[in-house]
Design an enzyme around this catalytic site. Structure first.
Site, PDB file in Angstrom:
ATOM      1  N   PHE A 159       9.430   9.072   1.137  1.00  0.00           N
ATOM      2  CA  PHE A 159       8.766   7.880   0.597  1.00  0.00           C
ATOM      3  C   PHE A 159       8.293   8.193  -0.819  1.00  0.00           C
ATOM      4  CE2 PHE A 159       5.230   5.163  -0.484  1.00  0.00           C
ATOM      5  CZ  PHE A 159       5.719   3.914  -0.146  1.00  0.00           C
ATOM      6  N   ASP A 244       7.084  15.457  -5.441  1.00  0.00           N
ATOM      7  CA  ASP A 244       6.192  14.318  -5.326  1.00  0.00           C
ATOM      8  C   ASP A 244       4.983  14.757  -4.502  1.00  0.00           C
ATOM      9  OD1 ASP A 244       4.822  12.043  -4.535  1.00  0.00           O
ATOM     10  OD2 ASP A 244       6.612  10.849  -4.142  1.00  0.00           O
ATOM     11  N   LYS A 271      -2.785   9.156  -5.594  1.00  0.00           N
ATOM     12  CA  LYS A 271      -3.748   9.013  -4.496  1.00  0.00           C
ATOM     13  C   LYS A 271      -5.108   9.718  -4.680  1.00  0.00           C
ATOM     14  CE  LYS A 271      -0.832   7.319  -0.827  1.00  0.00           C
ATOM     15  NZ  LYS A 271       0.616   7.395  -0.940  1.00  0.00           N
TER      16      LYS A 271
HETATM   17  C1  LIG Z   1       1.700   6.676  -1.600  1.00  0.00           C
HETATM   18  C2  LIG Z   1       2.856   7.446  -2.112  1.00  0.00           C
HETATM   19  C3  LIG Z   1       3.592   7.005  -3.226  1.00  0.00           C
HETATM   20  C4  LIG Z   1       3.313   5.690  -3.889  1.00  0.00           C
HETATM   21  O1  LIG Z   1       2.064   5.661  -4.499  1.00  0.00           O
HETATM   22  P1  LIG Z   1       1.419   4.238  -4.914  1.00  0.00           P
HETATM   23  O2  LIG Z   1       0.157   4.613  -5.613  1.00  0.00           O
HETATM   24  O3  LIG Z   1       1.206   3.483  -3.642  1.00  0.00           O
HETATM   25  O4  LIG Z   1       2.382   3.560  -5.796  1.00  0.00           O
HETATM   26  C5  LIG Z   1       4.605   7.805  -3.684  1.00  0.00           C
HETATM   27  N1  LIG Z   1       4.902   8.982  -3.104  1.00  0.00           N
HETATM   28  C6  LIG Z   1       4.219   9.438  -2.032  1.00  0.00           C
HETATM   29  C7  LIG Z   1       4.585  10.756  -1.424  1.00  0.00           C
HETATM   30  C8  LIG Z   1       3.188   8.686  -1.489  1.00  0.00           C
HETATM   31  O5  LIG Z   1       2.532   9.114  -0.409  1.00  0.00           O
END
Ligand SMILES: *Cc1c(COP(=O)(O)O)cnc(C)c1O
Length: 414
Positions: A159, A244, A271
Site C-alpha cells: 500500500f 516507504d 503519518k
Molecule cells: C498511509 C500510508 C500511505 C499513504 O499516506 P497518506 O498520508 O494517507 O497519503 C502510504 N504508504 C504507507 C505505507 C502507508 O501506510
C-alpha cells in the site's frame, strides 16, 4: 470542557454542532461529507493522552492512534505549545522562502536516519505525496537509449497511497481498477522472496518500492536479510531503492526507521512525523541521488510549512527526550507475548507498537465494533486481522485493560 485546554472552544461554542449528539452529527456528516469513507463509527470531540471522547461523552482507549499518526497521544502539551507558538510567530511562507524551523527539521531527519553526507530532504503534506515525489524522482533514472529503464517493481499486498502515482504502486486491484489507466509500468512480486527480486530487477528497472513492514496488509514484516538483498540487487542493476516508511517510521517499531541499518536511495515518511499535524517527507540518500530532481522539477505550496515542521521537531525531541524508542520496544514485545497467550487468537505479528493479531474466526469487523462499544479503538485490516498502532506513550496498565477485555470482545463478535 475548559477553554484553556481547548483553544478552539470559542469557535465550537459559536457553532450549534458542538451541543449535538452522535446520531444527529452522523446524519449531518452523511449529508455533507463525500461518502468515500462510509459512515464514521463515532464523532469524536476531544482527546487527552491515549484517550478520546465522543459527542455522547463516551471515553475510548485509542489503540489505533489515528492509524499510526498520534505518536505522542492526543493534546500533548509540548506539541500543542510548539505548534501554537510557531503559528503565532510565522505560520506560512511560500517555498520562495525558508524558515529556521524547516531547516532544523531537515537536518534532524538526516541525523536520525544516519544519512551520508550530501543527503537531502523534500517536505510534503502526506504519505501519498511523499511517494509521488519518490516516483517522480525515480522516473528520472531513465537508463540508456538502447536499454531504457521503463519498469517499476513493487511488492504484492503493498500500500503506497491513493493519488494516481502512488495508487499505481498499490497492489490491491479493487483500489486501482476503477481508475485505470494509471501511470507507470508497475509489476508486483511476492514480498520477502529474494529469488523473485533477483529475477525481476534488471537494467530495465528504474526503481523498487518496499514497505519494510506491510502495514495495510496486516503488519507483515520483511526480514532485514531481504532488505539487505534488495539493497545489493538494486545497486548491482542500477535501479533505485525506495523504502516507504510512512507507517513504520518515526519510532513506531522501536527504532526511528524500521529499515535501519539498511539505507535505501529514497525513504518516504508521513503519518507519525507530525504527531497528528499533517506533514510528510522524502529523504534522498547520498549526494549522487540528489541530482535526479533539480530546480523546477517538483514543488508544493504547503510542503515544508513551518508549523508542520515545528510539529515534526517536537515529535522527534519527545521521542529522544523521553526515551520512547526503548519504551516502544519493551511494551511491544510484552504486548505480543500477552496476546499470544489468549484463546481465540491464532497468530500475533509486528514490531514495536505496530502489532496485528489474527482471530481464529473471520469476525474482525465485528470485533472492531464490539471493541468500540466497550471503549477501545482498534482496526481490522481484513476479516481475520486486528491491527494496533497506539500512541508511543501508551502504558502496560492501559494495554492490560484491553487484554482483559479481549475474551468478552471475542464472544460479542461471534
Ligand atoms: C498511509 C500510508 C500511505 C499513504 O499516506 P497518506 O498520508 O494517507 O497519503 C502510504 N504508504 C504507507 C505505507 C502507508 O501506510
Amino acid at each position: 470542557m475548559s477553554q484553556e485546554l481547548h483553544p478552539n472552544g470559542a469557535l465550537n461554542q459559536a457553532n450549534e454542532l458542538s451541543s449535538m449528539h452522535g446520531a444527529e452529527l452522523t446524519e449531518r456528516y452523511n449529508k455533507s461529507l463525500l461518502g468515500v469513507f462510509g459512515t464514521p463509527s463515532r464523532v469524536l470531540v476531544r482527546g487527552a493522552g491515549c484517550h478520546v471522547w465522543d459527542a455522547d461523552g463516551n471515553r475510548y482507549l485509542d489503540l489505533l492512534g489515528g492509524i499510526a499518526v498520534n505518536t505522542l497521544g492526543h493534546a500533548n502539551p509540548l506539541l500543542t505549545s510548539v505548534i501554537t507558538s510557531q503559528l503565532a510567530t510565522l505560520g506560512h511562507v511560500s517555498n520562495f522562502f525558508s524558515t529556521p524551523t524547516q531547516i532544523a527539521l531537515a537536518e534532524k531527519l538526516l541525523e536520525i536516519s544516519a544519512a551520508p553526507a550530501g543527503s537531502k530532504v523534500f517536505f510534503t503534506n502526506s504519505g501519498t505525496e511523499a511517494n509521488e515525489a519518490a516516483l517522480k524522482l525515480t522516473r528520472r533514472n531513465v537508463g540508456t537509449e538502447q536499454t531504457p529503464r521503463t519498469k517499476v517493481i513493487a511488492l504484492e499486498h503493498s500500500f503506497h497511497g491513493r493519488t494516481l502515482g502512488a495508487l499505481s504502486l498499490t497492489y490491491k486491484h479493487k483500489y486501482r481498477e476503477p481508475f485505470a489507466p494509471l501511470p507507470d509500468n508497475v509489476s508486483w512480486i511476492p514480498a520477502g522472496d529474494i529469488q523473485a527480486l533477483r529475477e525481476a530487477v534488471d537494467e530495465t528497472v528504474a526503481a523498487v518500492f518496499i514497505e519494510p513492514i506491510q502495514g495495510e496488509a496486516g503488519v507483515r514484516e520483511l526480514e532485514t536479510e531481504y532488505l539487505r538483498a534488495a539493497r545489493e540487487i538494486t545497486q548491482a542493476a542500477g535501479a533505485l531503492l525506495v523504502f516507504d516508511e510512512v507507517q513504520t517510521g518515526m519510532g513506531r517499531t522501536g527504532q526511528f526507521f524500521a529499515s535501519a541499518p539498511v539505507l535505501p536511495d529514497v525513504m518516504t515518511l508521513a503519518k507519525g512525523l507530525g504527531g497528528g499535524f499533517p506533514i510528510g517527507a522524502m529523504i534522498v540518500f547520498g549526494e549522487e541521488n540528489t541530482s535526479w530532481l533539480t530546480p523546477g522539477d517538483h514543488g508544493t505550496t504547503f510542503g515544508g510549512n513551518p508549523v508542520a515542521c515545528a510539529a515534526g521537531l517536537a515529535v522527534i525531541h519527545t521521542i529522544e527526550n523521553e526515551k520512547l524508542l526503548e519504551h516502544v520496544r519493551e511494551t511491544g514485545d510484552w504486548l505480543r507475548a500477552a496476546l499470544a497467550e489468549l484463546d481465540g487468537i491464532s497468530a500475533v505479528r509486528g514490531r514495536g507498537l505496530l502489532t496485528a493479531f489474527e482471530l481464529q474466526t473471520a469476525v474482525a469487523p465485528k470485533f472492531v465494533s464490539a471493541a468500540l462499544d466497550a471503549g477501545f479503538i482498534v482496526n481490522a485490516t481484513d476479516e481475520h486481522t486486528i491491527r494496533l498502532a497506539p500512541p508511543l506513550i501508551i502504558t502496560r496498565e492501559q494495554l492490560e485493560t484491553f487484554l482483559a477485555a479481549v475474551p468478552q470482545l471475542l464472544t460479542a463478535a461471534v
